[in-house]
Write an enzyme that holds these catalytic residues in place. Structure first.
Site, short mmCIF file in Angstrom:
data_model
loop_
_atom_site.label_atom_id
_atom_site.label_comp_id
_atom_site.label_asym_id
_atom_site.label_seq_id
_atom_site.Cartn_x
_atom_site.Cartn_y
_atom_site.Cartn_z
N GLU A 56 0.87 -1.16 0.00
CA GLU A 56 0.00 0.00 0.00
C GLU A 56 0.91 1.22 0.00
O GLU A 56 1.97 1.21 0.66
CB GLU A 56 -0.91 0.01 1.23
N HIS A 195 -7.77 -4.03 0.12
CA HIS A 195 -6.79 -2.94 0.00
C HIS A 195 -5.93 -2.80 1.24
O HIS A 195 -5.44 -1.71 1.53
CB HIS A 195 -7.48 -1.62 -0.33
N ASP A 200 -4.57 -8.68 0.86
CA ASP A 200 -4.46 -8.78 -0.60
C ASP A 200 -3.41 -9.82 -0.99
O ASP A 200 -3.59 -10.53 -1.99
CB ASP A 200 -4.08 -7.42 -1.19
#
Length: 625
Positions: A56, A195, A200
């Site tokens: 991220e 997310h 993920d």
């Protein structure tokens, strides 16, 4: 001291492929089972360690954005071996839209480690593993940029992109797109992507396993297959990739065989036969005929070779022996013609298929085609007033003999009618012989003169034809002047340093490769040379200037001998070439420079025609031995 590897070309080589019978010489020998190494067969996917990673970030580009979270899962054989997860302080606030998307706020990152502290731990976690990511260019791009900024060398792990794999096996009627959330739903992943990096990554693990399951029937079963799994290769071609698994990882020759054991195609690799054959099953192979051949093939055999030169020579010999239908070159060596100056009272030029032991005859060539040989004959006829009639003339002309049109045009002395005596005609023949075996300058002058005349009259197409005649003649003359001395040399031994500091040794007999060997830099090459000379192939003397090998084989040997660094160890006979021979000219381009030096008068546009449009170059110094 390491033992030297010596191979005589006359001996039958043991084939290196595992579970393959030797067929390169037509003999059916029993297969010898050998335990293959992982290097030879590749790494099965169930033995590969994958690290599935997800990041991220604060934005979309590593140039002006930072990593905020790293999540990774290490798996092998369908089993989870470990997980890695950490937040990362980006050194600034998280944009509001990123906070909404990921749920990672600026306050959550207060006190989190910086990337320079996190990255070494992640690289250790991923050591020697294959990195997997969904849209890998994004995640791996951020990691590489972080490594560059923090001074950590990037380890160069292999990378697999599940997006590209999905595009290969997931059709549009199954899923509207290839997003991670879509694929996770299609394959019923145990984790729903949200997310966040670790979630993920876990979802990507399930997607990866599902994709590999779909790729297996297409022949993607080893780690090496993944490198080309996304290539647009027909599934029936890719499934045959296993034909290359047991081929040697070194120089050699490979033979694709059909369902009736016929040889379909012969190829060579100077580095790795296995790697070269594998390329036929990927998108790197774009030749339609080769794809057709792979579909027909049922097996690939190989002959391991000591040196790259031996591999090239064996390829030529096997093509000549089997005439494979998918090989387009070198299939008919017996069809390579020669130009012969006959041995008779009034010699003439003719195109022949072989070289005969005829006192007084002279040869030019061999040529790649009859058309090229005829062009060379026309070049000699253009330069010398030698007769062009094909019948054999008696020493004393017949009473009713009549001259041809060439005699009336002054291009023949008419020995058929007694217009030119034997002594005068012998002088013409001596000039022709000198032009074939020695100095090409008279032929070059005659053609340069003719090209100047034609170009001045703007008859450029005819000038190009004259240039083609000159080029054919020069190539044939250069070839025969190189072939003749090596054909008469009973034995020649040469050596060349290889890249590792050892020696590549070559034994040539009458223009044929009789043996080759390689020794490492710690081994004295002299005993190997003596062994090679004692065990090399026995070669019968040919009728010079023809050598005892396929002309292209002799060309390969001469090119190898011309390489920088090649040292002559022993030569049994005189090995010399004409000082002013055709080798110093070589082609029409250097012929222009030679003619300019020989006739430095007014030069017209003929130079562009002789060189095919290029500027003339300086003629090289004549080569002597």
């Amino acid at each position: 001291m390491a033992a030297a590897s010596v191979r005589g070309m006359s001996s039958v080589h043991r084939l290196r492929p595992v579970w393959v019978e030797e067929r390169s010489t037509g003999a059916d020998l029993a297969a010898r089972p050998v335990q293959p190494t992982l290097d030879e067969v590749g790494t099965p996917l169930h033995e590969v360690t994958f690290v599935v990673v997800d990041l991220e970030t604060t934005g979309g580009t590593p140039a002006d954005c930072e990593i905020t979270e790293i999540g990774a899962v290490k798996v092998r054989g369908g089993q989870v071996l470990g997980e890695f997860q950490t937040l990362v302080d980006p050194g600034g606030p998280v944009p509001p839209y990123i906070q909404v998307l990921t749920g990672i706020t600026t306050s959550m990152l207060v006190g989190a480690p910086r990337i320079e502290q996190v990255l070494p731990s992640f690289l250790e976690f991923a050591h020697d593993a294959v990195l997997v990511a969904h849209n890998a260019s994004f995640d791996i791009g951020f990691l590489k940029a972080a490594a560059a900024r923090t001074g950590h060398p990037w380890p160069g792990n292999r990378v697999v992109d599940t997006v590209r794999l999905a595009r290969r096996v997931v059709l549009r009627d199954e899923a509207p797109n290839h997003k991670l959330s879509t694929l996770a739903g299609l394959f019923r992943a145990s984790v729903t992507p949200d997310h966040r990096a670790l979630s993920d990554a876990r979802a990507t693990v399930d997607v990866l396993h599902a994709l590999l399951g779909r790729l297996a029937p297409l022949g993607v079963t080893h780690l090496e297959d993944l490198a080309t799994a996304t290539d647009p290769v027909p599934s029936d071609v890719r499934r045959k990739r296993g034909l290359a698994d047991h081929l040697p990882d070194g120089p050699g020759v490979y033979l694709f065989r059909g369902p009736r054991e016929e040889v379909l195609y012969v190829g060579t690799s100077t580095t790795s036969v296995r790697t070269r054959v594998r390329s036929y099953f990927t998108s790197a192979e774009k030749r339609r005929r080769m794809t057709e051949m792979v579909r027909v093939a049922t097996r690939v055999d190989a002959v391991a070779c000591a040196t790259p030169l031996e591999a090239r020579v064996r390829e030529l010999r096997l093509i000549a022996e089997h005439a494979p239908r998918y090989n387009r070159r070198s299939r008919h060596p017996e069809r390579m013609p020669w130009v012969r100056l006959t041995s008779e009272p009034y010699p003439r030029l003719s195109v022949v298929r072989d070289v005969r032991d005829e006192p007084g005859a002279a040869y030019l060539g061999p040529f790649g085609s009859v058309q090229a040989a005829r062009l060379a004959v026309e070049a000699l006829h253009e330069s010398y007033p030698v007769r062009q009639c094909t019948r054999r003339l008696p020493l004393v002309p017949a009473a009713d003999a009549s001259a041809c049109a060439l005699a009336e045009m002054g291009r023949c002395g008419a020995p058929c009618t007694g217009g030119q005596g034997a002594a005068a005609y012998a002088e013409v023949v001596a000039d022709v012989r000198a032009g074939m075996l020695g100095d090409p300058a008279p032929v070059a002058r005659a053609h340069a003169r003719r090209i100047r005349e034609l170009s001045a009259q703007e008859r450029y197409e005819e000038a190009v034809t004259v240039r083609e005649r000159l080029t054919a003649y020069l190539r044939g003359a250069a070839r025969v002047q190189r072939f003749d001395p090596v054909a008469r040399t009973a034995e020649l031994v040469a050596a060349r340093r290889d890249e590792e500091g050892g020696w590549e040794i070559v034994l040539v007999r009458h223009g044929r490769l009789a043996g080759t060997a390689r020794v490492d830099r710690r081994t004295d090459p002299v005993p190997t040379i003596e062994t090679l000379r004692a065990t090399g192939e026995h070669v019968e003397a040919p009728v010079a200037p023809a050598t005892a090998a396929h002309p292209e084989e002799t060309d390969l040997l001469l090119a190898w001998l011309d390489q920088p660094g090649v040292r002559l160890v022993a030569v049994s006979d005189a090995w010399t070439c004409p000082v002013r021979g055709a080798q110093g000219v070589g082609d029409a381009a250097t012929a222009v420079a030679a003619v300019q030096l020989l006739a430095p008068d007014r030069w017209s546009g003929a130079d562009a025609l002789l060189t095919g449009g290029a500027a003339p170059v300086v003629a090289p110094a004549p080569r002597t031995a």
